[in-house]
Write an enzyme that holds these catalytic residues in place. Structure first.
Site, short mmCIF file in Angstrom:
data_model
loop_
_atom_site.label_atom_id
_atom_site.label_comp_id
_atom_site.label_asym_id
_atom_site.label_seq_id
_atom_site.Cartn_x
_atom_site.Cartn_y
_atom_site.Cartn_z
N LYS A 1 42.43 23.51 52.63
CA LYS A 1 42.95 23.35 51.83
C LYS A 1 43.06 23.01 50.01
O LYS A 1 42.83 22.65 49.81
CB LYS A 1 44.58 22.29 51.64
CG LYS A 1 45.71 22.35 51.35
CD LYS A 1 46.57 20.70 51.67
CE LYS A 1 47.74 21.30 50.46
NZ LYS A 1 49.15 19.74 50.55
N TYR B 1 40.89 18.97 51.78
CA TYR B 1 41.96 18.79 50.45
C TYR B 1 41.29 19.14 48.77
O TYR B 1 40.89 17.58 48.88
CB TYR B 1 42.47 18.16 50.41
CG TYR B 1 44.25 18.19 49.75
CD1 TYR B 1 44.58 18.56 49.24
CD2 TYR B 1 44.87 17.04 49.67
CE1 TYR B 1 45.51 19.49 47.81
CE2 TYR B 1 46.41 17.00 48.83
CZ TYR B 1 47.04 18.42 48.06
OH TYR B 1 47.96 18.35 47.49
#
Length: 278
Positions: free
Chosen positions: A163, A135
């Protein structure tokens, strides 16, 4: 994509007044998300108020969502913190609770070097047998994952996706062209351009209330129907603006879900405060 799904939701964590976890709210939310088209549930991420969840609560959430979901969707557990040892514990607890994959945020607050980011991510990825989605969110973490860092981490057998909440489309396309990492858009305002540039899917806050529409968007892009994709995106803009530009997405998503009757309360934990009607 089978590791994580394509239409992923950054799931809120239902709470009772006072802040305790709401099991009835969680059950209803999971059923709602699956019925509206999510094939991946991200549990205990930023939208799930991860900084305020204890390790025990995080594992309990994953266990409950896994039990409710069964084989209907992938369950991705948010395990990243600023502390590598704590992140490893959470990763192992998530694996024991039945998670299908892990979401690992770039370590925040400490602002490590890129060497430190790599060492942190490798240590967590080495701790379980689960696939890992990185992320990259410099606005929250205070440090970005450099392209060279992502390329190096892509060599780990279990680090398979990103992400991306950085918003640099050219960088995302560059990393996608040079690695096998599957990219997922982590900025709802940019879902369409990320998909058009080759993202594998979305990790969406808006999907808490409109997963059927984010599924339509993904499908239209995959089918090469950009006219339809733009129409779906245009329809989503007012909702996206309301949820993502009026304050913290967590607060707005919980308020919307409570208004729809999906969860009984819009409770959030401090330092977040509930949305007001004024």
């Amino acid at each position: 994509m089978t590791d994580f799904g394509t239409n992923l939701v950054a799931m809120v964590t239902p709470m009772r007044p006072g802040g305790a976890l709401s099991e009835p709210g969680l059950t209803r939310l999971v059923d709602h998300l699956l019925a509206t088209g999510c094939d991946g549930l991200v549990v205990g991420g930023t939208t799930g108020e991860s900084p305020t969840l204890t390790e025990t609560e995080s594992a309990r959430l994953v266990r409950a969502v896994v039990a409710q979901t069964g084989s209907r969707a992938r369950v991705i557990a948010g395990v990243g913190t600023y502390d590598t040892a704590a992140s490893i514990r959470r990763a192992r607890e998530a694996e024991a609770a039945g998670a299908d994959a892990l979401l690992l945020v770039c370590p925040y607050y400490s602002r490590p070097t890129q060497a430190g980011v790599i060492a942190h991510c490798v240590a967590v990825a080495d701790a379980t047998a689960l696939p890992v989605m990185l992320y990259d969110v410099p606005a929250r973490a205070g440090v970005a994952m450099a392209p060279a860092t992502l390329a190096e981490l892509a060599g780990h057998p279990r680090i398979r996706a990103v992400k991306d909440a950085k918003g640099d489309l050219f960088e995302a396309m560059t990393v996608m062209s040079r690695t096998s990492l599957a990219y997922y858009c982590g900025i709802d305002e940019l879902n369409l351009p990320y998909l058009a540039c080759g993202a594998a899917g979305l990790v969406s806050v808006v999907a808490n209330v409109a997963a059927d529409r984010t599924a339509d968007l993904i499908r239209a892009v995959r089918e090469g129907d950009l006219t339809k994709a733009r129409a779906v995106n245009d329809d989503l803009i007012p909702l996206t603006e309301r949820l993502m530009r009026s304050g913290p997405g967590t607060v707005a998503a919980k308020a919307a879900l409570a208004e729809l009757g999906v969860i009984p309360h819009a409770t959030v934990r401090l330092p977040l405060v509930e949305a007001t009607t004024s």
